[in-house]
Design a protein around this motif. Structure first.
Motif, PDB file in Angstrom:
ATOM      1  N   GLY A  81     -77.303  14.447  46.483  1.00  0.00           N
ATOM      2  CA  GLY A  81     -78.223  14.968  45.484  1.00  0.00           C
ATOM      3  C   GLY A  81     -78.394  16.472  45.586  1.00  0.00           C
ATOM      4  N   ARG A  82     -78.521  16.953  46.824  1.00  0.00           N
ATOM      5  CA  ARG A  82     -78.700  18.394  47.009  1.00  0.00           C
ATOM      6  C   ARG A  82     -77.432  19.174  46.698  1.00  0.00           C
ATOM      7  N   LEU A  83     -76.299  18.726  47.255  1.00  0.00           N
ATOM      8  CA  LEU A  83     -75.048  19.440  47.025  1.00  0.00           C
ATOM      9  C   LEU A  83     -74.632  19.368  45.555  1.00  0.00           C
ATOM     10  N   GLY A  84     -74.945  18.242  44.897  1.00  0.00           N
ATOM     11  CA  GLY A  84     -74.655  18.138  43.475  1.00  0.00           C
ATOM     12  C   GLY A  84     -75.427  19.168  42.672  1.00  0.00           C
ATOM     13  N   TYR A  85     -76.705  19.359  43.012  1.00  0.00           N
ATOM     14  CA  TYR A  85     -77.510  20.369  42.318  1.00  0.00           C
ATOM     15  C   TYR A  85     -76.946  21.767  42.562  1.00  0.00           C
ATOM     16  N   VAL A  86     -76.551  22.017  43.807  1.00  0.00           N
ATOM     17  CA  VAL A  86     -76.016  23.337  44.159  1.00  0.00           C
ATOM     18  C   VAL A  86     -74.740  23.638  43.372  1.00  0.00           C
ATOM     19  N   ASN A  97     -77.007  32.947  48.193  1.00  0.00           N
ATOM     20  CA  ASN A  97     -78.097  32.584  49.107  1.00  0.00           C
ATOM     21  C   ASN A  97     -77.783  31.270  49.823  1.00  0.00           C
ATOM     22  N   PRO A  98     -76.715  31.238  50.611  1.00  0.00           N
ATOM     23  CA  PRO A  98     -76.287  29.967  51.223  1.00  0.00           C
ATOM     24  C   PRO A  98     -77.293  29.358  52.181  1.00  0.00           C
ATOM     25  N   LEU A  99     -78.153  30.181  52.798  1.00  0.00           N
ATOM     26  CA  LEU A  99     -79.134  29.648  53.734  1.00  0.00           C
ATOM     27  C   LEU A  99     -80.196  28.802  53.046  1.00  0.00           C
ATOM     28  N   GLU A 100     -80.295  28.900  51.706  1.00  0.00           N
ATOM     29  CA  GLU A 100     -81.277  28.117  50.974  1.00  0.00           C
ATOM     30  C   GLU A 100     -80.747  26.741  50.570  1.00  0.00           C
ATOM     31  N   ILE A 101     -79.476  26.472  50.788  1.00  0.00           N
ATOM     32  CA  ILE A 101     -78.907  25.177  50.393  1.00  0.00           C
ATOM     33  C   ILE A 101     -79.617  24.005  51.060  1.00  0.00           C
ATOM     34  N   PRO A 102     -79.919  24.062  52.375  1.00  0.00           N
ATOM     35  CA  PRO A 102     -80.590  22.912  52.999  1.00  0.00           C
ATOM     36  C   PRO A 102     -82.072  22.771  52.629  1.00  0.00           C
TER      37      PRO A 102
END
Length: 292
Positions: A81-86, A97-102
């Motif tokens: 769900g998270r990676l799909g949104y990203v 802003n890769p640190l905000e992915i998690p």
């Protein structure tokens, strides 16, 4: 607006407490995930305990294995769900802003991404546990709609993912500057409660239909049929609601006020519609294959 419904006084938090100067809250959205997964798990267990529902009068795996599967599904939903949104909705932002992915607590989850995450981990689980793929997929298909229902209702409670402006009598005046920024409308701006449309079609109606067919009409004896109905049903419901759902802000520009992710000469598809099309096509194929 001739008539509209004021947004009810709802808090996104079920309750909150302060400890050591910090605020901790249990949010409706988190509870929807938890309750939806637990309800889905219990539906699967109930079906597994009735071997007559399945092909050759044999349950494809045990209720104990379903408990182990639950952990894999939770991981698939959250990561997918998270990676799909990203990747589907804001790749440029998260590339910078890769640190905000998690940071899932800030919001931003994609159903289509979560679906792909569950598909991938469920496949790995079948290989590890020597369980047939299609009966597992069918069991998940009848279990997912309650989670969709609860998730969309929690979206409404959070006053997020609302629809386009409308003068329909059931339009809702959602709070917030973004919800009230409606071009050409003076005064309060009412919008389609598209979250509730999705809750009704993707969750309540689709879920009730699948449960009836599974527990009363022998649907699970036709491998792949329940999966096909879920995919096609969800895809068509989401595709239709996208016509009245406000598109994600990153897709809206002066030259693209409808927020179309793919277009030719002003006609095209939103990202939700674009991602739903493969689900519809695969679902129809599976239904046809199962009914042969």
């Amino acid at each position: 607006m001739l008539a509209a419904i004021p947004f009810p006084n709802l808090s996104p938090n079920i309750f909150s407490i302060s400890l050591f100067g910090m605020e901790f809250a249990l949010r409706w959205y988190a509870m929807a995930y938890i309750a939806g997964i637990v309800i889905g798990w219990r539906i699967i267990v109930a079906a597994l305990r009735r071997p007559a529902l399945w092909s050759k009068d044999t349950s494809p795996f045990s209720p104990e294995q379903a408990e182990d599967l639950l952990t894999w599904i939770v991981v698939g939903v959250i990561l997918g769900g998270r990676l799909g949104y990203v990747f589907f909705y804001q790749p440029a932002y998260y590339l910078q802003n890769p640190l905000e992915i998690p940071a899932i607590w800030t919001g931003g989850m994609s159903f289509h991404g979560g679906f792909l995450g569950v598909v991938l981990l469920a496949y790995v689980w079948t290989r590890r546990n020597k369980v047939a793929l299609w009966p597992l997929a069918d069991s998940l298909a009848i279990a997912v709609p309650p989670a969709l229902l609860l998730g969309r209702v929690s979206n409404f409670i959070n006053a997020e993912l609302w629809g386009r402006p409308t003068d329909a009598a059931w339009g809702v005046i959602f709070p917030g500057e973004a919800a009230q920024a409606c071009e050409g409308i003076i005064g309060a701006c009412a919008r389609h409660p598209s979250q509730l449309y999705e809750a009704a079609f993707e969750g309540l109606i689709l879920g009730a239909f699948l449960l009836y067919l599974a527990f009363r009409r022998g649907l699970l004896r036709r491998q792949g049929a329940a999966t096909g109905i879920f995919l096609a049903g969800y895809g068509m419901a989401r595709f239709a609601v996208e016509f009245v759902r406000q598109p994600d802000a990153q897709f809206v520009t002066l030259n693209n006020p409808l927020g179309l992710a793919w277009q030719v000469n002003g006609y095209g598809l939103t990202m939700g519609q674009f991602l739903s099309l493969p689900m519809i096509l695969v679902g129809l194929f599976l239904i046809r294959r199962a009914l042969r």
